[in-house]
Design a protein around this motif. Sequence first.
Motif, mmCIF file in Angstrom:
data_model
loop_
_atom_site.group_PDB
_atom_site.id
_atom_site.type_symbol
_atom_site.label_atom_id
_atom_site.label_comp_id
_atom_site.label_asym_id
_atom_site.label_seq_id
_atom_site.Cartn_x
_atom_site.Cartn_y
_atom_site.Cartn_z
ATOM 1 N N GLY A 85 0.731 -1.192 0.187
ATOM 2 C CA GLY A 85 0.083 -0.047 -0.092
ATOM 3 C C GLY A 85 0.962 1.362 0.005
ATOM 4 O O GLY A 85 0.248 2.267 -0.106
ATOM 5 N N MET A 86 2.118 1.193 -0.118
ATOM 6 C CA MET A 86 2.949 2.235 0.071
ATOM 7 C C MET A 86 3.118 2.962 -1.361
ATOM 8 O O MET A 86 2.922 2.504 -2.299
ATOM 9 C CB MET A 86 4.377 1.760 0.223
ATOM 10 C CG MET A 86 5.490 3.000 0.479
ATOM 11 S SD MET A 86 7.136 2.370 0.763
ATOM 12 C CE MET A 86 8.014 3.983 0.734
ATOM 13 N N SER A 87 2.901 4.233 -1.274
ATOM 14 C CA SER A 87 2.770 4.984 -2.571
ATOM 15 C C SER A 87 3.924 6.138 -2.457
ATOM 16 O O SER A 87 4.523 6.224 -1.494
ATOM 17 C CB SER A 87 1.409 5.536 -2.654
ATOM 18 O OG SER A 87 1.093 6.685 -1.524
ATOM 19 N N MET A 88 3.962 7.178 -3.419
ATOM 20 C CA MET A 88 5.138 7.983 -3.360
ATOM 21 C C MET A 88 4.624 9.195 -2.156
ATOM 22 O O MET A 88 5.566 9.831 -2.141
ATOM 23 C CB MET A 88 4.951 8.642 -5.016
ATOM 24 C CG MET A 88 5.578 7.885 -5.984
ATOM 25 S SD MET A 88 6.961 7.226 -5.515
ATOM 26 C CE MET A 88 8.024 8.646 -5.181
ATOM 27 N N LYS A 89 3.410 9.097 -1.777
ATOM 28 C CA LYS A 89 3.177 10.036 -0.877
ATOM 29 C C LYS A 89 4.169 9.943 0.444
ATOM 30 O O LYS A 89 4.229 10.655 1.355
ATOM 31 C CB LYS A 89 1.546 10.140 -0.341
ATOM 32 C CG LYS A 89 1.151 9.076 0.526
ATOM 33 C CD LYS A 89 -0.039 9.340 1.101
ATOM 34 C CE LYS A 89 -0.555 8.117 1.902
ATOM 35 N NZ LYS A 89 -2.034 8.322 2.414
#
Length: 206
Positions: A85-89
Amino acid sequence: MTCVKRYRPASGCACYIHCSLGSSTTVRHPTMAYHVEPYDPKLLKAKGSDGVTSTCQEFIAIMEGLTADLDDVRAGCCMVQQAKGMSMKQMDVDLEKKFSAIYQDSYPVRFHQMVLVEGGLVIRWCMKLMKLFIKKKLAQRIVLCSSKDDLYTTYGYRREHLPSVFGGTYEGSVEDFVRASLERRKVSVEKVQIQPSRHAVGKIDA
């Protein structure tokens, strides 16, 4: 075996700490495990310097718990991160540089292994970016793990040593872990202290 449960540090990251058998070895490696998906660097930066300072202090307290005695220091600690679930944010280069300065150059901790679980393509891109400012030796100890099951079948971790976010079963508290580790450190320090000489020291006449 000391097990600990999740807590919410200033960073928002869900963090767990425990002692486990790691990396398919019989050596005990104190291990920090955390879930990165709740982490939002924008919210942390919105708190100003206090937010960053608090996060650094929390990280140092955790590392204190991971280096309780000489056996822990020699073995090195492990870090297991649930990156699904990790994203660039979640990626802020400025903050990552500040945090990496703590565990690379400021605190005497040695990482035996860093495992990133279920990260996907985003975590691979983030790792390429982080390798620009983390040391080569540390970068070589980072492992990309495609599934939770691989933690147990490939890397030697045990389900009773990891929390539910990794398919594990343990519970506990970070505060209790750090408190117990500092008590263990106190005993360890006492064992290696040089005792005062029993021989009288006086002036020797020429």
